[in-house]
Design a protein around this motif. Structure first.
Motif, PDB file in Angstrom:
ATOM      1  N   GLN A   3      21.957 -12.713 -15.507  1.00  0.00           N
ATOM      2  CA  GLN A   3      22.404 -12.598 -14.124  1.00  0.00           C
ATOM      3  C   GLN A   3      22.701 -11.148 -13.724  1.00  0.00           C
ATOM      4  O   GLN A   3      23.137 -10.878 -12.606  1.00  0.00           O
ATOM      5  N   LEU A   4      22.443 -10.204 -14.642  1.00  0.00           N
ATOM      6  CA  LEU A   4      22.753  -8.801 -14.350  1.00  0.00           C
ATOM      7  C   LEU A   4      21.991  -8.279 -13.133  1.00  0.00           C
ATOM      8  O   LEU A   4      22.561  -7.660 -12.236  1.00  0.00           O
ATOM      9  N   LYS A   5      20.682  -8.527 -13.096  1.00  0.00           N
ATOM     10  CA  LYS A   5      19.881  -8.011 -11.976  1.00  0.00           C
ATOM     11  C   LYS A   5      20.262  -8.668 -10.652  1.00  0.00           C
ATOM     12  O   LYS A   5      20.399  -7.979  -9.635  1.00  0.00           O
ATOM     13  N   PRO A   6      20.444  -9.994 -10.606  1.00  0.00           N
ATOM     14  CA  PRO A   6      20.926 -10.580  -9.348  1.00  0.00           C
ATOM     15  C   PRO A   6      22.292 -10.027  -8.934  1.00  0.00           C
ATOM     16  O   PRO A   6      22.539  -9.818  -7.740  1.00  0.00           O
TER      17      PRO A   6
ATOM     18  N   LEU B 265      24.235  -4.246  -3.935  1.00  0.00           N
ATOM     19  CA  LEU B 265      23.514  -3.367  -3.013  1.00  0.00           C
ATOM     20  C   LEU B 265      23.607  -3.850  -1.570  1.00  0.00           C
ATOM     21  O   LEU B 265      23.377  -3.066  -0.632  1.00  0.00           O
ATOM     22  N   ASN B 266      23.957  -5.124  -1.371  1.00  0.00           N
ATOM     23  CA  ASN B 266      24.101  -5.664  -0.016  1.00  0.00           C
ATOM     24  C   ASN B 266      25.445  -5.319   0.614  1.00  0.00           C
ATOM     25  O   ASN B 266      25.646  -5.574   1.812  1.00  0.00           O
TER      26      ASN B 266
ATOM     27  N   LYS C  67      25.883   2.835  -2.054  1.00  0.00           N
ATOM     28  CA  LYS C  67      24.696   3.673  -1.896  1.00  0.00           C
ATOM     29  C   LYS C  67      23.622   3.316  -2.909  1.00  0.00           C
ATOM     30  O   LYS C  67      22.436   3.251  -2.590  1.00  0.00           O
ATOM     31  N   SER C  68      24.022   3.118  -4.181  1.00  0.00           N
ATOM     32  CA  SER C  68      23.072   2.723  -5.222  1.00  0.00           C
ATOM     33  C   SER C  68      23.849   2.115  -6.379  1.00  0.00           C
ATOM     34  O   SER C  68      25.065   2.304  -6.507  1.00  0.00           O
ATOM     35  N   VAL C  69      23.120   1.397  -7.251  1.00  0.00           N
ATOM     36  CA  VAL C  69      23.728   0.717  -8.399  1.00  0.00           C
ATOM     37  C   VAL C  69      22.816   0.931  -9.601  1.00  0.00           C
ATOM     38  O   VAL C  69      21.585   0.862  -9.476  1.00  0.00           O
ATOM     39  N   SER C  70      23.432   1.169 -10.771  1.00  0.00           N
ATOM     40  CA  SER C  70      22.646   1.373 -11.983  1.00  0.00           C
ATOM     41  C   SER C  70      23.288   0.641 -13.153  1.00  0.00           C
ATOM     42  O   SER C  70      24.520   0.555 -13.249  1.00  0.00           O
ATOM     43  N   LEU C  71      22.438   0.108 -14.030  1.00  0.00           N
ATOM     44  CA  LEU C  71      22.905  -0.461 -15.291  1.00  0.00           C
ATOM     45  C   LEU C  71      23.025   0.695 -16.270  1.00  0.00           C
ATOM     46  O   LEU C  71      22.021   1.290 -16.662  1.00  0.00           O
TER      47      LEU C  71
ATOM     48  N   SER D 166      31.917 -14.616  -7.968  1.00  0.00           N
ATOM     49  CA  SER D 166      30.857 -15.594  -7.755  1.00  0.00           C
ATOM     50  C   SER D 166      29.921 -15.684  -8.957  1.00  0.00           C
ATOM     51  O   SER D 166      29.263 -16.708  -9.169  1.00  0.00           O
ATOM     52  N   PHE D 167      29.853 -14.623  -9.746  1.00  0.00           N
ATOM     53  CA  PHE D 167      28.986 -14.618 -10.935  1.00  0.00           C
ATOM     54  C   PHE D 167      29.762 -14.946 -12.212  1.00  0.00           C
ATOM     55  O   PHE D 167      29.196 -15.518 -13.140  1.00  0.00           O
ATOM     56  N   SER D 168      31.034 -14.550 -12.271  1.00  0.00           N
ATOM     57  CA  SER D 168      31.805 -14.732 -13.506  1.00  0.00           C
ATOM     58  C   SER D 168      33.227 -15.177 -13.175  1.00  0.00           C
ATOM     59  O   SER D 168      34.173 -14.377 -13.213  1.00  0.00           O
ATOM     60  N   PRO D 169      33.411 -16.428 -12.823  1.00  0.00           N
ATOM     61  CA  PRO D 169      34.747 -16.898 -12.402  1.00  0.00           C
ATOM     62  C   PRO D 169      35.781 -16.912 -13.515  1.00  0.00           C
ATOM     63  O   PRO D 169      36.980 -16.943 -13.241  1.00  0.00           O
ATOM     64  N   HIS D 170      35.352 -16.884 -14.782  1.00  0.00           N
ATOM     65  CA  HIS D 170      36.301 -16.960 -15.898  1.00  0.00           C
ATOM     66  C   HIS D 170      36.618 -15.589 -16.505  1.00  0.00           C
ATOM     67  O   HIS D 170      37.230 -15.526 -17.576  1.00  0.00           O
TER      68      HIS D 170
END
Length: 807
Positions: free
Chosen positions: A492-495, A501-502, A507-511, A655-659
């Motif tokens: 789920q990292l890319k989503p 980004l929304n 401005k930008s996001v990087s792993l 929303s991605f990691s509720p715990h």
């Protein structure tokens, strides 16, 4: 007799309240500083002294001298420990720690006990051999130490973590999940007592190395270095005799491994690396051996000790100066006592007891000051020191110190005052000598020389700190949010990145696990021009996996080519390199050229050099590979409403990691932590310089007051004859100012030499300008003038009638 001496001493204190306050106050400041420094030095030198076999425990390190470059590091091949145990009869046991966060499990993890549903972020993880646990003999709370890490997938935890996750029960046999990996749980094999703060083993979780391979065949490899190796020597074995034997063992295994790998210049490499043993008790203060630990610095220990002694010396000088300056006031007392039969030894005893009384009062006041100053000092030095009131040795030590300092400080005044001859005293010939003492001048010069040196050091350290914090590092550290623990999102990292980004203001996001500040992952590998692996010497380069938005997110500059793209299939073997790598490999027109790290890769871009370690070091070579996973997500922001943006990021995270709670920091904060030791040094030096000036000025204030008192009749006559207030003030000030000027000339070359040596630790540093010495001198002159002028003006404007009426 002693009782009589004490009465006289206390009577003198009451009679001369002003001068006694200066003596005691200056003494107390100096003693309080020494006490704090003693606590600090005792703490720094106490590391790793409690292990039962500590005198036989050593860490292995390698010293490199290769083509003009020197380096020391502790990372050894995985098979090194076993080879030493098997091939060196002097080695009783050996073991390894693997603390490097490059490999999953070490460093930090999200932790979840088997009976919980919420992850908790924890730091302080390292892999450890069972044998090392036995060697250190760490005390256990639950479980058997000899089997705690003997099975695969076991973990040893500290008592404080056991109390946190399993309160009130024995957790041995319970399971822990790391980073939501339910397929590979860790079974708790034991609970160790909390490690003391003065241990270099700063970990709460030890993962077993039993059955662990970082990659297939890794545990028998000699061509990688990722393990800190320790040995326990047999009793009576001198460690120096093992250096050559360890070299033989390592080179005996390295040679065939290098030959098989086709390494060029094998003999040169083998001759450049030599093995040594470092006592475990030396690890904390040996800052020049590369490892993953937080260190003290033996230079700081010596520096703090020297400055504390200097400040105590300044306080003692005040005592000597004021005692000898006021000798005229005691001259008639000495003369009359000698006339009526007092022996010199009795007078010496009298003045020494007065000195001891002052010292005891100063020590009592110093204890109070130390208690007040200790919290501030702990913040400055990033320590948690406390005065050990319950230790049996504290009060005897303080009493001995108070007595010793009192005797030493009072020794010269006692002999000086007791030598007065009754005939000279009763004729009034002693007062002139009391006013013009060459020793007193020398001591004043020493005080202000010390003050100037400390001021120059403070200015240089502050300017170097500002230079570091504001230097163009090749990346933009402002408004970069670092979301940590994102690796648990897995696919789920890319989503998650796309959702960030929304957000308006992102401005930008990087792993980005590999950060351009200390604390990120590091991975050094040997790099060649492709096809020349067996011909050219290698270039050691950091090999980082980053995503296509890395350069943009961190504000780096591409000077040639382009960054990665997910749409270009060949970018899986493409790399972006920095200018330093291009220079070291001697590549012209690098775009399209091939290099070899693990395999052949082609250069698609060149990024401008950026500092990724402390500016104590020059920029090293970097190779960026395309990566699609990271535990850290970097978010470049462009907004003034940081709080609102963080709130939106938290909502997306939930929303991605509720715990799992959102954990984040900022790049500029991480950058500042890199230089926390330099900042602390600057703060401490500033404090010391202020203390030194205060103590020196206390003495100068007392001396100027006394000189004005002694020359009252002279000033009165001069005023009657037409001297102005300015002339009289200048008359009193000029002698002291001459001494201060001498101090500046003496201190300047000493300060320049010391700070020039200190700056050599930095690859990028400021120049020490002449203006720094001029500013320090002007500051000292100004402080001296303000100190003296009060008494000078007070004496100059006094009515001469009061000083001349006795005539």
């Amino acid at each position: 007799m002693i009782k009589n001496y004490l009465k006289i001493a206390l009577r003198q204190l009451r009679k001369q309240r002003f001068y006694s306050a200066i003596k005691i106050g200056g003494f107390a400041l100096g003693i309080a500083t020494c006490l704090l420094m003693t606590l600090y030095i005792q703490h720094e030198t106490s590391f790793d002294k409690t292990y039962p076999n500590g005198d036989r425990l050593y860490r292995v390190y390698a010293a490199w001298h290769y083509r003009g470059q020197d380096e020391k590091d502790v990372a050894q091949s995985p098979a090194t420990a076993q080879a030493f145990k098997a091939e060196l009869p002097e080695v009783e046991a050996s073991g390894r720690i693997m603390p490097y966060p490059l490999f999953n499990g070490a460093g930090s993890n999200e932790v979840m006990p088997e009976n919980k549903t919420q992850d908790t972020y924890e730091q302080g993880f390292a892999y450890m051999d069972q044998s090392l646990l036995d060697m250190f003999q760490l005390p256990m709370v639950y479980g058997d130490r000899s089997h705690a890490l003997a099975e695969p997938n076991t973990i040893l935890i500290s008592k404080r973590k056991a109390d946190k996750y399993f309160p009130g029960i024995n957790p041995v046999g319970k399971l822990l999940y790391l980073n939501n990996d339910k397929q590979h749980p860790y079974k708790i094999g034991g609970v160790m007592a909390d490690l003391p703060p003065n241990s270099h083993l700063d970990y709460d979780f030890f993962l077993t190395l039993t059955g662990k391979e970082l990659w297939k065949g890794e545990q028998t490899s000699w061509m990688s270095q990722n393990y800190d190796t320790y040995v326990l020597l047999r009793p009576g074995v001198p460690p120096q005799q093992l250096d050559a034997k360890m070299d033989q063992v390592v080179k005996g295994h390295w040679l065939p491994a290098m030959q098989q790998a086709g390494t060029p210049n094998i003999q040169e490499l083998l001759g450049a690396r030599h093995m040594h043993l470092q006592p475990v008790s030396h690890i904390h203060l040996d800052y020049d051996i590369g490892d993953s630990l937080s260190h003290g610095d033996i230079r700081f220990v010596w520096l703090f000790g020297a400055v504390a002694v200097l400040i105590l010396a300044l306080a003692s000088i005040n005592f000597i100066n004021l005692s000898t300056a006021r000798s005229a006031n005691r001259a008639k007392e000495v003369g009359l006592r000698k006339v009526v039969g007092s022996l010199r030894i009795g007078l010496i005893q009298q003045f020494l007891i007065e000195s001891l009384v002052l010292s005891y009062f100063a020590f009592l006041l110093a204890l109070g000051l130390a208690l007040v100053m200790l919290p501030l000092f702990n913040r400055l030095a990033a320590t948690a020191l406390h005065i050990p009131w319950t230790q049996w040795w504290l009060l005897p030590l303080l009493l001995l110190a108070a007595t010793s300092i009192g005797v030493l400080s009072g020794l010269y005044p006692s002999f000086y005052l007791s030598k007065f001859r009754p005939v000279e005293v009763l004729k009034g010939r002693i007062s002139s000598g009391s006013r013009h003492s060459s020793l007193r001048g020398v001591l004043v010069v020493f005080q202000f020389t010390t003050s100037v040196i400390l001021i120059v050091a403070t200015v240089v350290i502050y300017r170097q700190m500002q230079f570091i914090m504001n230097k163009k590092m090749g990346f933009d550290k402002d408004q970069v949010m670092l979301i940590e623990g994102a690796g648990t999102l897995d696919k789920q990292l890319k989503p998650f990145k796309n959702q960030l980004l929304n957000i308006q203001g992102v401005k930008s996001v990087s792993l980005a696990d590999y950060l351009p500040v200390s604390g990120g992952k590091r991975n050094n590998n040997q790099t060649f021009i492709a096809g020349r692996q067996k011909i050219d010497p290698s270039v050691g380069a950091q090999t980082w996996r980053v995503d296509p938005d890395y350069v943009k997110t961190f504000g780096m500059k591409l000077v040639a080519g382009r960054m990665f793209s997910y749409d270009i299939a060949s970018d899986t073997t493409g790399v972006v390199v920095n200018e330093t790598l291009v220079k070291k490999l001697g590549i012209k027109d690098p775009i399209g050229k091939e290099i070899f790290t693990w395999y052949d890769q082609h250069i698609i871009g060149v990024v401008a050099d950026f500092n990724f370690e402390s500016v104590r070091q020059e920029v090293g070579p970097v190779v960026l590979h395309r990566g699609d996973w990271a535990n850290t997500v970097a978010v470049k922001m462009n907004t003034a409403d940081i709080a609102s943006l963080i709130k939106q990021v938290r909502s997306v995270w939930k929303s991605f990691s509720p715990h799992q709670e959102l954990r984040y920091t900022f790049l500029d904060e991480s950058f500042a932590r890199m230089y926390a030791d330099v900042r602390r040094m600057g703060d401490i030096f500033t404090s010391f310089a202020s203390l030194a000036i205060i103590i020196a000025c206390l003495g100068l204030f007392g001396l100027s007051a006394f000189m004005a008192e002694q020359r009252a009749k002279e000033l009165g006559i001069r005023k009657v004859l037409g001297a102005t207030v300015g002339q009289l003030a200048g008359l009193l000030s000029k002698d002291f100012l001459r001494l201060v000027l001498i101090s500046i000339f003496i201190a300047s070359p000493i300060a320049w030499w010391g700070m020039h040596r200190w700056l050599q630790d930095f690859a990028y540093r400021i120049d020490i300008g002449v203006w720094i010495f001029a500013a320090a001198g002007a500051m000292v002159i100004l402080v001296a003038l303000v100190t003296i002028s009060f008494q000078a003006l007070k004496a100059a404007v006094a009515n001469p009638v009061h000083s001349l009426k006795a005539e």
